[in-house]
Design an enzyme around this catalytic site. Structure first.
Site, PDB file in Angstrom:
ATOM      1  N   LYS A  92     -39.499 144.612 -16.758  1.00  0.00           N
ATOM      2  CA  LYS A  92     -39.693 144.406 -15.299  1.00  0.00           C
ATOM      3  C   LYS A  92     -38.970 142.960 -15.091  1.00  0.00           C
ATOM      4  O   LYS A  92     -39.194 142.097 -15.494  1.00  0.00           O
ATOM      5  CB  LYS A  92     -41.039 144.092 -15.034  1.00  0.00           C
ATOM      6  N   GLN A 113     -38.566 135.596 -17.380  1.00  0.00           N
ATOM      7  CA  GLN A 113     -39.130 136.429 -16.836  1.00  0.00           C
ATOM      8  C   GLN A 113     -40.327 136.709 -17.930  1.00  0.00           C
ATOM      9  O   GLN A 113     -41.484 137.461 -17.393  1.00  0.00           O
ATOM     10  CB  GLN A 113     -38.435 137.562 -16.411  1.00  0.00           C
ATOM     11  N   LYS A 128     -33.844 141.314 -16.890  1.00  0.00           N
ATOM     12  CA  LYS A 128     -33.079 141.090 -15.605  1.00  0.00           C
ATOM     13  C   LYS A 128     -31.780 141.640 -15.684  1.00  0.00           C
ATOM     14  O   LYS A 128     -31.255 141.772 -16.839  1.00  0.00           O
ATOM     15  CB  LYS A 128     -33.086 139.214 -15.752  1.00  0.00           C
ATOM     16  N   ASP A 168     -33.152 140.150  -6.355  1.00  0.00           N
ATOM     17  CA  ASP A 168     -33.228 138.606  -6.513  1.00  0.00           C
ATOM     18  C   ASP A 168     -32.185 137.989  -5.781  1.00  0.00           C
ATOM     19  O   ASP A 168     -31.912 138.635  -4.622  1.00  0.00           O
ATOM     20  CB  ASP A 168     -32.833 138.254  -8.085  1.00  0.00           C
ATOM     21  N   THR A 211     -43.143 136.077  -3.057  1.00  0.00           N
ATOM     22  CA  THR A 211     -42.585 135.025  -3.752  1.00  0.00           C
ATOM     23  C   THR A 211     -43.126 133.684  -2.977  1.00  0.00           C
ATOM     24  O   THR A 211     -43.633 132.615  -3.477  1.00  0.00           O
ATOM     25  CB  THR A 211     -41.409 135.170  -4.333  1.00  0.00           C
ATOM     26  N   ASN A 242     -34.792 134.771   0.875  1.00  0.00           N
ATOM     27  CA  ASN A 242     -36.163 135.564   0.924  1.00  0.00           C
ATOM     28  C   ASN A 242     -37.164 134.507   0.427  1.00  0.00           C
ATOM     29  O   ASN A 242     -38.308 134.395   1.106  1.00  0.00           O
ATOM     30  CB  ASN A 242     -35.955 136.583  -0.389  1.00  0.00           C
TER      31      ASN A 242
HETATM   32  P1  NDP Z   1     -31.704 134.990  -1.714  1.00  0.00           P
HETATM   33  O1  NDP Z   1     -30.136 135.747  -1.935  1.00  0.00           O
HETATM   34  O2  NDP Z   1     -32.272 135.789  -0.499  1.00  0.00           O
HETATM   35  O3  NDP Z   1     -31.374 133.565  -1.205  1.00  0.00           O
HETATM   36  C1  NDP Z   1     -30.888 132.546  -1.856  1.00  0.00           C
HETATM   37  C2  NDP Z   1     -30.589 131.306  -1.270  1.00  0.00           C
HETATM   38  O4  NDP Z   1     -30.103 130.426  -2.422  1.00  0.00           O
HETATM   39  C3  NDP Z   1     -29.593 131.479  -0.231  1.00  0.00           C
HETATM   40  O5  NDP Z   1     -29.914 130.541   0.811  1.00  0.00           O
HETATM   41  C4  NDP Z   1     -28.334 131.124  -0.837  1.00  0.00           C
HETATM   42  O6  NDP Z   1     -27.345 130.541  -0.122  1.00  0.00           O
HETATM   43  C5  NDP Z   1     -28.895 129.868  -1.944  1.00  0.00           C
HETATM   44  N1  NDP Z   1     -27.929 129.849  -2.958  1.00  0.00           N
HETATM   45  C6  NDP Z   1     -27.473 130.678  -3.816  1.00  0.00           C
HETATM   46  N2  NDP Z   1     -27.081 130.365  -5.055  1.00  0.00           N
HETATM   47  C7  NDP Z   1     -26.570 129.137  -4.560  1.00  0.00           C
HETATM   48  C8  NDP Z   1     -25.955 128.098  -5.240  1.00  0.00           C
HETATM   49  N3  NDP Z   1     -25.172 128.237  -6.380  1.00  0.00           N
HETATM   50  N4  NDP Z   1     -26.053 126.692  -4.771  1.00  0.00           N
HETATM   51  C9  NDP Z   1     -26.782 126.397  -3.606  1.00  0.00           C
HETATM   52  N5  NDP Z   1     -27.576 127.406  -2.826  1.00  0.00           N
HETATM   53  C10 NDP Z   1     -27.485 128.716  -3.371  1.00  0.00           C
HETATM   54  O7  NDP Z   1     -32.339 134.964  -2.946  1.00  0.00           O
HETATM   55  P2  NDP Z   1     -33.993 134.802  -3.251  1.00  0.00           P
HETATM   56  O8  NDP Z   1     -34.394 133.943  -2.084  1.00  0.00           O
HETATM   57  O9  NDP Z   1     -34.609 136.078  -3.711  1.00  0.00           O
HETATM   58  O10 NDP Z   1     -33.930 133.870  -4.617  1.00  0.00           O
HETATM   59  C11 NDP Z   1     -34.025 132.318  -4.526  1.00  0.00           C
HETATM   60  C12 NDP Z   1     -34.399 131.782  -5.987  1.00  0.00           C
HETATM   61  O11 NDP Z   1     -35.765 132.386  -6.209  1.00  0.00           O
HETATM   62  C13 NDP Z   1     -33.474 132.396  -7.217  1.00  0.00           C
HETATM   63  O12 NDP Z   1     -33.745 131.208  -8.133  1.00  0.00           O
HETATM   64  C14 NDP Z   1     -34.478 133.597  -7.696  1.00  0.00           C
HETATM   65  O13 NDP Z   1     -34.205 133.726  -9.077  1.00  0.00           O
HETATM   66  C15 NDP Z   1     -35.856 133.126  -7.502  1.00  0.00           C
HETATM   67  N6  NDP Z   1     -36.727 134.131  -7.305  1.00  0.00           N
HETATM   68  C16 NDP Z   1     -36.799 135.185  -6.447  1.00  0.00           C
HETATM   69  C17 NDP Z   1     -37.660 136.019  -6.494  1.00  0.00           C
HETATM   70  C18 NDP Z   1     -37.803 137.287  -5.428  1.00  0.00           C
HETATM   71  O14 NDP Z   1     -38.703 137.744  -5.363  1.00  0.00           O
HETATM   72  N7  NDP Z   1     -36.811 137.346  -4.739  1.00  0.00           N
HETATM   73  C19 NDP Z   1     -38.961 135.887  -7.255  1.00  0.00           C
HETATM   74  C20 NDP Z   1     -38.963 134.736  -8.122  1.00  0.00           C
HETATM   75  C21 NDP Z   1     -37.734 133.887  -8.084  1.00  0.00           C
HETATM   76  P3  NDP Z   1     -25.902 131.214   0.549  1.00  0.00           P
HETATM   77  O15 NDP Z   1     -26.452 132.238   1.289  1.00  0.00           O
HETATM   78  O16 NDP Z   1     -24.926 130.166   0.809  1.00  0.00           O
HETATM   79  O17 NDP Z   1     -25.489 131.805  -0.833  1.00  0.00           O
HETATM   80  O1  2IT Z   2     -37.173 136.112 -10.791  1.00  0.00           O
HETATM   81  C1  2IT Z   2     -38.208 137.173 -10.350  1.00  0.00           C
HETATM   82  O2  2IT Z   2     -39.554 136.843 -10.674  1.00  0.00           O
HETATM   83  C2  2IT Z   2     -38.028 138.116  -9.363  1.00  0.00           C
HETATM   84  N1  2IT Z   2     -36.701 138.145  -8.939  1.00  0.00           N
HETATM   85  C3  2IT Z   2     -38.696 139.171  -8.918  1.00  0.00           C
HETATM   86  C4  2IT Z   2     -38.738 140.135 -10.049  1.00  0.00           C
HETATM   87  C5  2IT Z   2     -39.694 141.395  -9.838  1.00  0.00           C
HETATM   88  O3  2IT Z   2     -39.433 142.422 -10.521  1.00  0.00           O
HETATM   89  O4  2IT Z   2     -40.056 141.596  -8.660  1.00  0.00           O
END
Ligand code: NDP
Ligand code: 2IT
Length: 447
Positions: A92, A113, A128, A168, A211, A242
């Site tokens: 997952k 993860q 992943k 992600d 999250t 997100n």
């Molecule tokens: P999104 O794609 O929704 O948003 C990512 C954000 O981070 C954007 O604002 C983006 O800016 C910025 N970003 C991405 N890459 C970079 C970079 N190299 N340098 C600076 N800023 C960057 O992703 P999420 O919000 O889903 O994910 C954000 C983090 O949270 C990640 O590390 C992900 O692994 C983690 N995560 C996500 C979960 C989920 O449920 N979605 C769960 C747990 C963890 P820009 O638009 O300019 O690219």
């Molecule tokens: O990093 C994370 O925990 C996620 N991107 C969410 C994974 C999931 O299966 O909901």
């Protein structure tokens, strides 16, 4: 520094095998260093060969993703799925679409993860996947054709009791919709094989928020255990995707003032408190850039370069963008300006040097695999709802999320006290997550 011989050998093997995978080595090093007190007490786990297997993915799938752009030209990206560990449940974990995606990044994310999913208390293994495809600047049609091509290969490897992907970075509601649609078409199966689905086709209420909200629930637990609260605090949230948006939303509901957010181009600083409706409109509706915020709020400032956000004075920092976004220098700046808590929404957003700075300055540190586990937890709840053929209310899912985050904090706190230093939630998270997986691996024999 590790002294335990078994641990050292495993770490040296990883470094020798994968010298070109710095993020993976970083994640494994951090975890193995904190496992020393456990391994010292549990030679049976070494004997059962748990450690060697724990750092090696069960399976890695790599494939070509050809698709046709709007100009009629064939493009090729790389697709991957890392099925890291299935000791406690089907694989997952999310899919990431970003030009930086490579095996080092996906292996570090898959490895983290495994431990995160173990902490959720739900029966999920870890995996992943993703691609170096960049959805930014692509039309909906291009994104759809890419997603369909990606799924034309991935569908053989996933399934309800096999591997359940989610979103992600770069994979949100739009991408999940296209991926799920193609899976359904290829398999003629509706099964809940994806999480983060839309609410009209099997998604869970509160998954979008999970999250970010979960991060705030965890942070509030950690603060409460140390006689503090989020209410009245000044907060920085990096990113504006997100995780960042819903972390900011919940932090505000809890009475904090979020004064800055960012994207990969730069950051906005609004000392009056960020207007989240404007951020949502820019990011969720228009897929725009954060610099557009100052058009609606001329009092706020926009600065190029995303790292600069850590120079803004704050009480609490919630990194929610990407790996290694806080380096030693940024961490020192946070500490100097009075920040007393860093709690991680992104995966591995702090470099090892930054983490050292947190501990040297006695800051509270909420490690990603515990603090951001709310997303995958609600993914687990989405799977349960799909299996039951019913859906719970927002309040019910949110209540369960809150309870899970409370339990995760309690587990990290207890493991830190039993095996490491009280208050070292990084060690606590690694140890509590590891022990469950390790027991399951030992029980299942050498597989
Ligand atoms: P999104 O794609 O929704 O948003 C990512 C954000 O981070 C954007 O604002 C983006 O800016 C910025 N970003 C991405 N890459 C970079 C970079 N190299 N340098 C600076 N800023 C960057 O992703 P999420 O919000 O889903 O994910 C954000 C983090 O949270 C990640 O590390 C992900 O692994 C983690 N995560 C996500 C979960 C989920 O449920 N979605 C769960 C747990 C963890 P820009 O638009 O300019 O690219
Ligand atoms: O990093 C994370 O925990 C996620 N991107 C969410 C994974 C999931 O299966 O909901």
């Amino acid at each position: 520094m590790i002294e335990n011989k078994a641990l050292l050998e495993v770490l040296e093997t990883v470094k020798a095998r994968d010298p070109h995978e710095p993020e993976f080595i970083q994640a494994v090093t951090e975890v193995l260093e904190t496992l020393e007190p456990v391994i010292d007490r549990r030679p049976d786990l070494v004997e059962a060969g748990v450690l060697e297997r724990f750092v090696e993915p069960e399976r890695i799938i790599s494939f070509r993703v050809p698709w046709v752009d709007d100009a009629g030209k064939t493009r090729v990206n790389r697709g991957y799925r890392v099925q890291f560990n299935s000791a406690i449940g089907p694989y997952k974990g999310g899919l990431r679409f970003h030009p930086s995606v490579n095996l080092s990044i996906l292996k570090f994310l898959g490895f983290e993860q495994v431990l995160k999913n173990s902490l959720t208390t739900l029966p999920m293994g870890g995996g992943k996947g993703g691609s170096d495809f960049d959805p930014k600047g692509k039309s909906d049609g291009e994104v759809m054709r890419f997603c369909q091509s990606f799924m034309n290969e991935l569908y053989r490897h996933i399934g309800l009791d096999r591997d359940v992907p989610a979103g992600d970075i770069g994979v949100g509601a739009r991408e999940v919709g296209y991926l799920f649609g193609q899976y359904k078409r290829l398999q003629n199966l509706y099964g809940g094989v994806f999480t983060g689905k839309g609410l009209t086709y099997g998604g869970s209420l509160a998954r979008r928020e999970a999250t970010g909200y979960g991060l705030c629930y965890f942070t509030e637990e950690m603060l409460a255990a140390n006689g503090k609260t989020l209410a009245g605090k000044t907060v920085l949230v990096s990113g504006s995707g997100n995780v960042a948006i819903y972390a900011a939303e919940k932090a505000m509901t809890m009475g904090a003032k979020v004064v800055a957010m960012s994207d990969s181009s730069g950051f906005i600083h609004d000392p009056n408190g960020v207007d989240l409706a404007v951020i949502k409109e820019i990011k969720e509706v228009r897929r725009g850039r954060i610099k557009e915020y100052v058009e609606a709020h001329p009092d706020a400032t926009y600065t190029e370069g995303s790292r600069g956000i850590w120079g803004i004075p704050c009480d609490v920092a919630l990194p929610a963008a990407t790996q290694n976004e806080i380096d030693g220098e940024s961490a020192r700046l946070l500490a100097k300006n009075g920040c007393f808590c860093v709690s991680e929404g992104a995966n591995m957003p702090s470099t090892p040097e930054a983490i050292e700075v947190y501990f040297e300055n006695k800051m509270l540190y909420g490690p990603a695999k515990a603090a951001n586990a709310g997303g995958v937890s609600v993914s687990g709840l989405e799977m349960s709802q799909n299996a039951l053929h019913l859906s719970w209310s927002f309040e019910e899912v949110d209540e369960r999320l809150r309870a899970i985050m409370k339990q995760i904090f309690a587990a990290c706190d207890a493991a830190a006290k039993e095996y490491s230093t009280p208050g070292n939630y990084m060690a606590g998270a690694n140890i509590a997550g590891f022990l469950k997986v390790a027991e399951a691996m030992k029980a299942q024999g050498c597989v």
